[in-house]
Write a protein that holds these residues in place. Structure first.
Motif, short mmCIF file in Angstrom:
data_model
loop_
_atom_site.label_atom_id
_atom_site.label_comp_id
_atom_site.label_asym_id
_atom_site.label_seq_id
_atom_site.Cartn_x
_atom_site.Cartn_y
_atom_site.Cartn_z
N ASP A 188 0.83 -1.21 0.00
CA ASP A 188 0.00 0.00 0.00
C ASP A 188 0.87 1.26 0.00
N ALA A 232 -4.57 -0.25 3.25
CA ALA A 232 -4.95 -1.54 2.66
C ALA A 232 -3.96 -2.62 3.04
N GLY A 249 -6.01 -5.99 4.24
CA GLY A 249 -6.30 -5.17 5.39
C GLY A 249 -5.53 -5.66 6.61
N SER A 268 -11.50 1.91 -0.93
CA SER A 268 -11.74 1.13 0.28
C SER A 268 -11.39 -0.34 0.16
N HIS A 269 -11.50 -0.94 -0.99
CA HIS A 269 -11.26 -2.38 -1.11
C HIS A 269 -9.76 -2.64 -1.10
N ALA A 270 -9.29 -3.37 -0.07
CA ALA A 270 -7.85 -3.50 0.14
C ALA A 270 -7.17 -4.22 -1.02
N LEU A 271 -7.76 -5.28 -1.54
CA LEU A 271 -7.12 -6.02 -2.63
C LEU A 271 -7.05 -5.18 -3.89
N ASP A 272 -8.12 -4.45 -4.18
CA ASP A 272 -8.11 -3.55 -5.34
C ASP A 272 -7.09 -2.43 -5.13
N ASP A 310 -16.10 6.76 -0.84
CA ASP A 310 -15.43 5.72 -1.61
C ASP A 310 -16.05 5.63 -3.00
N SER A 349 -14.92 3.12 -5.15
CA SER A 349 -14.63 1.79 -5.67
C SER A 349 -15.93 1.06 -5.98
#
Length: 514
Positions: free
Chosen positions: A113, A199, A204, A225-229, A512, A514
């Motif tokens: 991140d 992220a 996370g 917000s989406h950690a993988l994205d 967010d 996303s």
């Protein structure tokens, strides 16, 4: 066991060859400001959430401020053996404070991140610089003197003379084109201006982070917000590279016209001596090298876009080292694009167009033949038939070795075709200046139409200029607030009170996306 920061499970260190192959410090110099800023924001958040002890947060902020001072004084050096900017900053904090305190810096954070956050922060600067450089060039194009509203140039289709235009019409066309580059850059900025910080590696963390406060401290307007994205995404880089490539192509197209038109066969424009060079053997030469290089360097921006698309296409979600191949090429594209924008603005300022030569070429290349067709159509003839008559006239004049200047011959030929037009009328409708002033439709070449378009473009430039200034102010306020709070805390202030004090200077998140 290796002494690398990641080396707990390793029995031996990487070889020098592997280090040389994998390190990124040579390209990470541009990210130092961002890594220090995001580290300050991260520690402020860790302290506020009591994830690290208050005293440790105070000490970490002091160490980061000392590194920032070194950076601003040109004394901070990234060490190759530490691989990248992130490990360099962390290691130097540990050397300053010891592992017991300095080791808290990386709590609830990953290089995954971090690198995305740094890249987005750097890219925001670049995108704003590119907007500014485009607006400056557009301003040069729109700042033409009034006489260029009637300075004649041949307009071209298929590389062949088509219809007369004016220098002002040509300049506003390129300004209109470049304004879309500004719009693309602003759109890319919006999708870059989202914070991935927090992220962590990809999934996370169990620590109670406040990702919104770090986003605000870094001047971002949203949290991705989406950690993988957030850790995997490189589309914002590719979109930026696309904007740079399209912008480079647009500059190249302008440069091509300058190169061709400055040749003796056209003699329509001359570049200022300062933007040309001579020949090592031919003393008569004046080569438009800036325009030629602008053409050539578009290849760097186009090549970078292809490189980034190729790099990312086979990488699954989650970080892979393939992705570190984004920056070396993107940096080259950024440098090529920004430097080209700036030097083309200077070249544009000194361009000298020869309207008399342009008018002469328009007379000789039949570029007003359409006006005969329009005249006949206005008199009641179907346009397709009028087009046929005009084409027959051109063919007959060419066989005679004549041009539309030969109005007596034209009148004779038209009479023979059964469509007589008085010679004085032909002299008027064939004149290139008549065509230029007569195209009064919106967006046309007439002075009135060009003036209206210029007013629209200037209004857009003003609006984008205001957005640029406001966005830079927002980022600077967040930067100053974050470092101001860090300095207050390092000097002994309560962390919560320090954050409360700067809250009005931080941007409001719009949520967010996303």
């Amino acid at each position: 066991m290796t002494d690398k920061l990641w080396g707990g499970r390793f029995a031996e260190d990487i070889t020098q060859d592997v280090l040389d192959y994998t390190l990124t410090v040579d390209v990470d110099e541009r990210l130092v400001f961002a890594d220090l800023w995001q580290s300050v924001a991260h520690v402020l958040m860790l302290g506020a959430r009591k994830i690290v002890p208050a005293e440790a947060a105070r000490d970490l902020l002091g160490a980061l401020l000392r590194l920032r001072d070194q950076s601003e004084n040109g004394r901070l050096r990234l060490r190759p053996e530490l691989e990248d900017v992130h490990f360099n900053i962390e290691q130097q904090v540990i050397e300053d404070l010891g592992r017991e305190v300095g080791g808290h810096l990386q709590t609830a954070r990953s290089r995954n991140d971090q690198v995305s956050t740094d890249a987005r922060m750097y890219l925001r600067r670049v995108q704003l610089d590119a907007v500014e450089a485009n607006l400056e060039l557009i301003g040069e194009l729109l700042g033409f003197p009034e006489e260029e509203l009637l300075a004649i140039l041949p307009g071209y289709t298929h590389g062949q003379a088509a219809q007369p235009i004016s220098v002002a019409f040509w300049k506003t066309a390129h300004a209109s084109l470049l304004l879309r580059d500004v719009r693309r850059l602003r759109g890319a900025f919006d999708r870059t201006d989202e914070s991935p910080l927090g992220a962590c590696a990809l999934a996370g963390t169990s620590f109670p982070l406040d990702r919104q406060v770090t986003a605000r401290l870094l001047g971002f307007r949203a949290v991705l917000s989406h950690a993988l994205d957030a850790t995997s995404a490189r589309d914002y880089l590719i979109e930026s590279a696309s904007a740079f490539a399209i912008g480079g192509n647009n500059l190249s197209r302008m440069a091509e016209e300058i190169v061709v038109w400055s040749g003796h066969e056209h003699s329509l424009v001359e570049v200022q001596d300062a933007y040309a060079t001579g020949s090592s053997i031919m003393p008569q030469k004046k080569n438009p090298v800036v325009a030629e290089l602008a053409r050539g360097r578009a290849g760097r921006t186009a090549g970078t876009l292809v490189q980034l698309l190729t790099m990312a296409k086979g990488v699954t979600l989650g970080y892979s080292c393939d992705l570190q191949e984004d920056k070396p090429y993107l940096w080259h594209a950024i440098d090529a694009y920004l430097s080209t924008l700036r030097i083309v603005a200077g070249q544009t300022r000194g361009l000298r167009f020869d309207g008399a030569r342009g008018e002469e070429l328009c007379w000789d290349n039949f570029s007003t033949a359409t006006e005969l067709a329009n005249h006949l159509t206005a008199g009641g003839l179907a346009f397709r038939e009028a087009h046929h008559v005009s084409g027959a006239l051109v063919s007959a004049l060419i066989r005679r070795g004549a041009t539309l200047r030969d109005t007596a011959a034209s009148a004779e030929i038209l009479a023979g075709l059964g469509h007589p037009v008085p010679e004085p009328v032909l002299a008027r409708i064939f004149a290139p200046r008549t065509a230029v002033t007569g195209y009064t439709s919106p967006g046309g070449t007439s002075p009135r139409s060009v003036t209206a378009v210029r007013a629209e473009l200037r209004a857009a430039v003003t609006a984008y200029g205001a957005w640029l200034e406001g966005t830079r102010r927002r980022l600077q306020r967040a930067h100053d607030a974050a470092f101001g709070a860090a300095r207050d805390v390092a000097d002994g202030a309560d962390l919560g009170k320090a954050l409360d004090r700067i809250a009005p200077d931080l941007p409001t998140l719009y949520g967010d996306l996303s």
